[in-house]
Design a protein around this motif. Structure first.
Motif, PDB file in Angstrom:
ATOM      1  N   ARG A 129       0.967  -1.298  -0.015  1.00  0.00           N
ATOM      2  CA  ARG A 129       0.013  -0.135  -0.019  1.00  0.00           C
ATOM      3  C   ARG A 129       0.913   1.346   0.088  1.00  0.00           C
ATOM      4  O   ARG A 129       1.853   1.163   0.549  1.00  0.00           O
ATOM      5  N   LEU A 130       0.629   2.211  -0.676  1.00  0.00           N
ATOM      6  CA  LEU A 130       1.383   3.397  -0.879  1.00  0.00           C
ATOM      7  C   LEU A 130       0.153   4.659  -0.761  1.00  0.00           C
ATOM      8  O   LEU A 130      -0.526   4.608  -1.466  1.00  0.00           O
ATOM      9  N   ASP A 131       0.290   5.686   0.354  1.00  0.00           N
ATOM     10  CA  ASP A 131      -0.484   6.714   0.274  1.00  0.00           C
ATOM     11  C   ASP A 131       0.185   7.681  -0.530  1.00  0.00           C
ATOM     12  O   ASP A 131       1.098   8.355  -0.372  1.00  0.00           O
ATOM     13  N   GLU A 132      -0.892   8.106  -1.433  1.00  0.00           N
ATOM     14  CA  GLU A 132      -0.454   9.243  -2.654  1.00  0.00           C
ATOM     15  C   GLU A 132      -0.502  10.502  -2.192  1.00  0.00           C
ATOM     16  O   GLU A 132      -0.071  11.436  -2.534  1.00  0.00           O
ATOM     17  N   ILE A 133      -1.240  10.670  -0.939  1.00  0.00           N
ATOM     18  CA  ILE A 133      -1.455  12.143  -0.372  1.00  0.00           C
ATOM     19  C   ILE A 133       0.198  12.179   0.455  1.00  0.00           C
ATOM     20  O   ILE A 133       0.262  11.299   1.604  1.00  0.00           O
ATOM     21  N   PRO A 134       0.984  13.177   0.318  1.00  0.00           N
ATOM     22  CA  PRO A 134       2.402  13.179   0.963  1.00  0.00           C
ATOM     23  C   PRO A 134       2.099  13.562   2.572  1.00  0.00           C
ATOM     24  O   PRO A 134       1.147  14.267   2.906  1.00  0.00           O
ATOM     25  N   LEU A 135       3.012  13.036   3.231  1.00  0.00           N
ATOM     26  CA  LEU A 135       2.948  13.369   4.853  1.00  0.00           C
ATOM     27  C   LEU A 135       3.741  14.605   4.954  1.00  0.00           C
ATOM     28  O   LEU A 135       2.791  15.570   5.693  1.00  0.00           O
ATOM     29  N   ALA A 136       4.516  15.122   4.199  1.00  0.00           N
ATOM     30  CA  ALA A 136       5.176  16.672   4.109  1.00  0.00           C
ATOM     31  C   ALA A 136       5.737  16.878   2.730  1.00  0.00           C
ATOM     32  O   ALA A 136       6.062  16.141   2.095  1.00  0.00           O
ATOM     33  N   ALA A 137       5.815  18.114   2.442  1.00  0.00           N
ATOM     34  CA  ALA A 137       6.568  18.471   1.441  1.00  0.00           C
ATOM     35  C   ALA A 137       7.654  19.606   1.701  1.00  0.00           C
ATOM     36  O   ALA A 137       7.165  20.574   2.329  1.00  0.00           O
ATOM     37  N   ALA A 138       8.789  19.607   0.942  1.00  0.00           N
ATOM     38  CA  ALA A 138       9.892  20.720   1.104  1.00  0.00           C
ATOM     39  C   ALA A 138      10.387  20.880  -0.007  1.00  0.00           C
ATOM     40  O   ALA A 138       9.887  20.508  -1.046  1.00  0.00           O
ATOM     41  N   SER A 139      11.227  21.911   0.011  1.00  0.00           N
ATOM     42  CA  SER A 139      11.917  22.394  -1.236  1.00  0.00           C
ATOM     43  C   SER A 139      12.516  21.436  -2.047  1.00  0.00           C
ATOM     44  O   SER A 139      12.660  21.587  -3.494  1.00  0.00           O
ATOM     45  N   LEU A 140      13.238  20.452  -1.457  1.00  0.00           N
ATOM     46  CA  LEU A 140      13.892  19.500  -2.369  1.00  0.00           C
ATOM     47  C   LEU A 140      13.082  17.990  -2.668  1.00  0.00           C
ATOM     48  O   LEU A 140      13.503  17.338  -3.530  1.00  0.00           O
ATOM     49  N   ALA A 141      12.284  17.837  -1.726  1.00  0.00           N
ATOM     50  CA  ALA A 141      11.474  16.431  -1.805  1.00  0.00           C
ATOM     51  C   ALA A 141      10.162  16.622  -1.032  1.00  0.00           C
ATOM     52  O   ALA A 141       9.711  17.396  -0.515  1.00  0.00           O
ATOM     53  N   GLN A 142       9.441  15.384  -1.213  1.00  0.00           N
ATOM     54  CA  GLN A 142       8.257  15.231  -0.534  1.00  0.00           C
ATOM     55  C   GLN A 142       8.393  13.774  -0.129  1.00  0.00           C
ATOM     56  O   GLN A 142       9.023  12.813  -0.692  1.00  0.00           O
ATOM     57  N   THR A 143       7.541  13.551   1.209  1.00  0.00           N
ATOM     58  CA  THR A 143       7.589  12.341   1.769  1.00  0.00           C
ATOM     59  C   THR A 143       6.088  11.599   1.657  1.00  0.00           C
ATOM     60  O   THR A 143       5.063  12.229   1.655  1.00  0.00           O
ATOM     61  N   HIS A 144       5.893  10.165   1.253  1.00  0.00           N
ATOM     62  CA  HIS A 144       4.826   9.452   1.426  1.00  0.00           C
ATOM     63  C   HIS A 144       5.091   8.400   2.291  1.00  0.00           C
ATOM     64  O   HIS A 144       6.009   7.757   2.276  1.00  0.00           O
ATOM     65  N   ARG A 145       3.850   7.862   3.014  1.00  0.00           N
ATOM     66  CA  ARG A 145       3.821   6.539   3.620  1.00  0.00           C
ATOM     67  C   ARG A 145       3.681   5.538   2.773  1.00  0.00           C
ATOM     68  O   ARG A 145       3.049   5.659   1.889  1.00  0.00           O
ATOM     69  N   ALA A 146       4.052   4.386   3.023  1.00  0.00           N
ATOM     70  CA  ALA A 146       4.002   3.174   2.342  1.00  0.00           C
ATOM     71  C   ALA A 146       4.185   1.941   3.440  1.00  0.00           C
ATOM     72  O   ALA A 146       4.674   1.975   4.549  1.00  0.00           O
ATOM     73  N   TRP A 147       3.461   0.677   2.748  1.00  0.00           N
ATOM     74  CA  TRP A 147       3.624  -0.435   3.720  1.00  0.00           C
ATOM     75  C   TRP A 147       4.055  -1.453   2.885  1.00  0.00           C
ATOM     76  O   TRP A 147       3.827  -1.737   1.823  1.00  0.00           O
ATOM     77  N   LEU A 148       4.918  -2.291   3.392  1.00  0.00           N
ATOM     78  CA  LEU A 148       5.528  -3.623   2.830  1.00  0.00           C
ATOM     79  C   LEU A 148       4.520  -4.538   2.692  1.00  0.00           C
ATOM     80  O   LEU A 148       3.697  -4.472   3.637  1.00  0.00           O
ATOM     81  N   GLU A 149       4.968  -5.841   2.135  1.00  0.00           N
ATOM     82  CA  GLU A 149       4.095  -6.866   2.050  1.00  0.00           C
ATOM     83  C   GLU A 149       3.811  -7.377   3.523  1.00  0.00           C
ATOM     84  O   GLU A 149       2.950  -7.983   3.956  1.00  0.00           O
ATOM     85  N   ASP A 150       4.956  -7.498   4.394  1.00  0.00           N
ATOM     86  CA  ASP A 150       4.862  -8.052   5.762  1.00  0.00           C
ATOM     87  C   ASP A 150       4.026  -6.781   6.752  1.00  0.00           C
ATOM     88  O   ASP A 150       4.046  -7.265   7.994  1.00  0.00           O
ATOM     89  N   GLY A 151       3.655  -5.691   6.256  1.00  0.00           N
ATOM     90  CA  GLY A 151       2.904  -4.812   6.936  1.00  0.00           C
ATOM     91  C   GLY A 151       3.790  -3.757   7.655  1.00  0.00           C
ATOM     92  O   GLY A 151       3.465  -2.989   8.271  1.00  0.00           O
TER      93      GLY A 151
END
Length: 285
Positions: A129-151
């Motif tokens: 699963r990958l959350d397309e809505i970012p956790l945060a955004a900065a000038s160089l990058a933005q971050t997204h939460r995701a989950w691996l197959e094992d949770g």
């Protein structure tokens, strides 16, 4: 001046920088360092009257607003300058310290192509699963939460597509302008612009390499191995590269959020002692 600026590819950015300076009431330095003449010879017009409104603000405030408008390279430069108490008086340090990294996030579709390239496969096939809505955004990058197959919860730090090219152009211009300022504006020479730009360039280029950031994180983790009072998020190297950083998601409280710290029953003095101790260990050992 035009010879120092070099290639035509920088002309648009030169005009943008000059226009922002004028708009925020810094029209005087523009002709002093040759920008006005270079642009006018290239057929680019500057609107000298645009700076009349902001010119009534204090200079430090106008500089801060100009840096914000000029984008990530200049915001980062302002943040670096905010630490130079040896160069600037307190009112300038206070104003530059207001510069924040937070910027509007890019739509996920804008980063999907680069993310797929860096992962080696579409993100929906790599993560459960990958959350397309970012956790945060900065000038160089933005971050997204995701989950691996094992949770397992992870965070993806994705570099903004095309940001390196923008930053390299700005760094090129800053280096040339610093040389010109030192040669043609003796009253500004005491700020050592060429030296500041050189240090800033090295720092910002390192910051653009997310794999180097993760290598540093692992060095810190090794140095604090066996301690229970500090957690360094695990790096998932199979998906980490220069433009992408994948690390374990750690739930926490921002240190500056004192009401949340108190609500969690944490002792401020103990936190301060622990934090100071870890910083001194990194610096001294």
């Amino acid at each position: 001046m035009w010879g120092a600026l070099g290639t035509v590819r920088d002309l648009g950015r030169v005009q943008e920088i000059a226009s922002v300076l004028v708009r925020h009431g810094f029209g005087d330095p523009v002709p002093r360092i040759g920008l006005a003449g270079a642009l006018e010879r290239a057929g680019r017009l500057l609107h000298w009257h645009d700076g009349e409104g902001t010119a009534r603000m204090a200079p430090a405030g106008r500089v801060r607003r100009a840096l914000e408008e000029l984008g990530p390279t200049f915001v980062k430069l302002g943040q670096v300058l905010a630490t130079r108490v040896d160069l600037f008086p307190p009112e300038w340090i206070a104003e530059l310290s207001k510069l924040q990294n937070a910027v509007p996030a890019l739509p996920f579709e804008s980063i999907r192509g680069q993310l797929t390239e860096d992962l080696g496969a579409p993100p929906e096939t790599v993560f459960a699963r990958l959350d397309e809505i970012p956790l945060a955004a900065a000038s160089l990058a933005q971050t997204h939460r995701a989950w691996l197959e094992d949770g397992t919860a992870v965070v993806l730090k994705v570099r903004r597509p095309g940001i390196r090219e923008v930053i390299e152009a700005d760094l090129r211009l800053l280096a040339r302008l610093a040389e010109i300022v030192e040669a043609q504006a003796p009253d500004l020479r005491r700020y050592r612009p060429a030296e500041v730009v050189h240090e800033f360039t090295l720092s910002l280029r390192r910051e653009l390499d997310f794999a180097a950031e993760c290598r540093n994180a692992e060095r810190i983790a090794a140095n604090f191995a066996g301690r229970e009072d500090i957690v360094i998020p695990k790096v998932h190297w199979q998906w980490t590269c220069e433009r992408l950083n994948v690390q374990a998601f750690v739930v926490g409280i921002r240190g500056s959020d004192l009401p949340a710290v108190d609500a969690a029953g944490l002792a401020r003095r103990a936190l301060a002692r622990t934090g100071a101790g870890r910083v001194l260990k990194m610096v001294l050992e």
